[in-house]
Write an enzyme that holds these catalytic residues in place. Structure first.
Site, PDB file in Angstrom:
ATOM      1  N   LYS A   1       4.648   1.061  -2.951  1.00  0.00           N
ATOM      2  CA  LYS A   1       4.911   0.147  -1.844  1.00  0.00           C
ATOM      3  C   LYS A   1       5.279  -1.211  -2.422  1.00  0.00           C
ATOM      4  CE  LYS A   1       2.998  -1.972   2.252  1.00  0.00           C
ATOM      5  NZ  LYS A   1       1.932  -2.005   3.246  1.00  0.00           N
TER       6      LYS A   1
ATOM      7  N   LYS B   1       8.121   3.197  -0.172  1.00  0.00           N
ATOM      8  CA  LYS B   1       8.325   2.298   0.958  1.00  0.00           C
ATOM      9  C   LYS B   1       8.742   0.920   0.473  1.00  0.00           C
ATOM     10  CE  LYS B   1       5.659  -0.018   4.470  1.00  0.00           C
ATOM     11  NZ  LYS B   1       4.363  -0.346   4.971  1.00  0.00           N
TER      12      LYS B   1
END
Ligand code: PBG
Ligand code: ZN
Length: 322
Positions: free
Chosen positions: A193, A246
């Site tokens: 992330k 992500k």
């Protein structure tokens, strides 16, 4: 003799036959924002088509989605009481735990429920953890995350998805779940992330922007592809069931590299900013929205994603785009 690649492009029927990438509705997870109260359906300005729902209206919306094939959802809690220690995040009465119980009572195993596990919507300062001396305390935060994950599992969540980026949180959560008998509750790790500006609209939607500073002391530096693999492999060792990248669009190289280097299922999160950009340009008539959305979906799949978390899922199935 000339090699003519256009032969296999000549007709739709042959193009369909030789297509190397295919999409299925089974790949989609659809995110939802749940708020306290009753009878709430409240639009989110920067994310046209996406709403805040209270548990009762959520149940109705999920029922509609199920008819389209949206049977896997990711829940975010919003509007809960905020504190320094994020104690509302792991209450058995939290908005997420409550929604999970109501959804499971209504639909049982017809709905697969993933819950986001992070403290940023539950802390006064908006950081993804417990703040002391201006630093998000790693191990203290992992304890809170484990409690939060357990409270979701107890409510009936099928899978928990920690999005905080603390070290060791997969192990901490796995141990906590196992010690309490939730050996079959899965973990999808937001493994890779990035500290990204693409989360802008989400932070409005979740009321989770950090009051001071940014998230760079825990989320990843987008200049570091080698480090992404270290993050992913650690989560794998600690017991993650699914690894996620992500955001998605600006990180197709990372999705591809992860897919080549793990045997776990790979998910990608097509985040709020990516959604809003497409929606805004579509509304302006600057792009063909449907075509751009589907091109993006194929890009995720081609890059190697087995699972696509996207705010577009409902519209794609509603309008029969695939
Ligand atoms: C919270 C969280 C964020 C997103 C998912 N979980 C925001 C952030 O880390 O600031 C982003 C989702 C999106 O932008 O759609 N940890
Ligand atoms: Zn967070």
């Amino acid at each position: 003799m000339l090699i003519r690649l256009r032969r296999l492009r000549k007709l739709p029927i042959v193009r369909e036959m030789v297509a190397e990438t295919r999409l299925s509705k089974d790949m989609f997870i659809y995110p939802y924002f749940v708020v306290p109260g009753k009878n709430v359906i409240h639009g989110i300005d920067a994310m046209p088509g996406i709403n805040h729902f209270s548990a009762d209206t959520l149940v109705k919306d999920v029922e509609k989605g199920l008819k389209l094939g949206i049977n896997k959802i990711l829940l975010f809690g919003v509007g809960e009481e905020k504190s320094e220690d994020a104690s509302s995040s792991y209450s058995e009465k939290s908005v997420v735990a409550n929604a999970v119980r109501q959804l499971k009572a209504a639909f049982g195993d017809d709905i697969y429920i993933v819950t986001d596990v992070c403290t940023c919507a539950y802390t006064t300062h908006g950081h993804c953890g417990i703040l002391h001396d201006n630093y998000v305390q790693n191990d203290k935060t992992v304890e809170v995350l484990a409690k939060m994950a357990l409270s979701h599992a107890q409510a009936g969540a099928d899978m928990v998805a920690p999005s905080d980026m603390m070290d060791g949180r997969i192990l901490g959560i796995r141990n906590k779940l196992d010690q309490n008998g939730f050996v079959n509750t899965s973990i999808m790790s937001y493994s890779i992330k990035f500290a990204s500006a693409y989360y802008g609209p989400f932070r409005e939607a979740a009321d989770s922007a950090p009051g001071k500073g940014d998230r760079k002391a825990y989320q990843m530096d987008f200049r570091n592809p080698n480090e992404t693999m270290r993050e992913a492999f650690l989560d794998e060792e600690e017991g993650a069931d699914i690894l996620m990248v992500k955001p998605a669009l600006a990180y197709l190289d990372i999705i591809h590299r992860l897919k080549e280097n793990t045997n776990l299922p790979v998910a990608c999160y097509n985040v709020s900013g990516e959604y809003s950009m497409v929606k805004a340009a579509g509304q302006k008539g600057w792009i063909d929205e449907q075509k751009v959305i589907m091109e993006n979906m194929y890009a995720f799949s081609r890059a190697g994603a087995n699972i696509i978390i996207t705010y577009h899922a409902k519209e794609i199935l509603e309008k029969g785009w695939m």
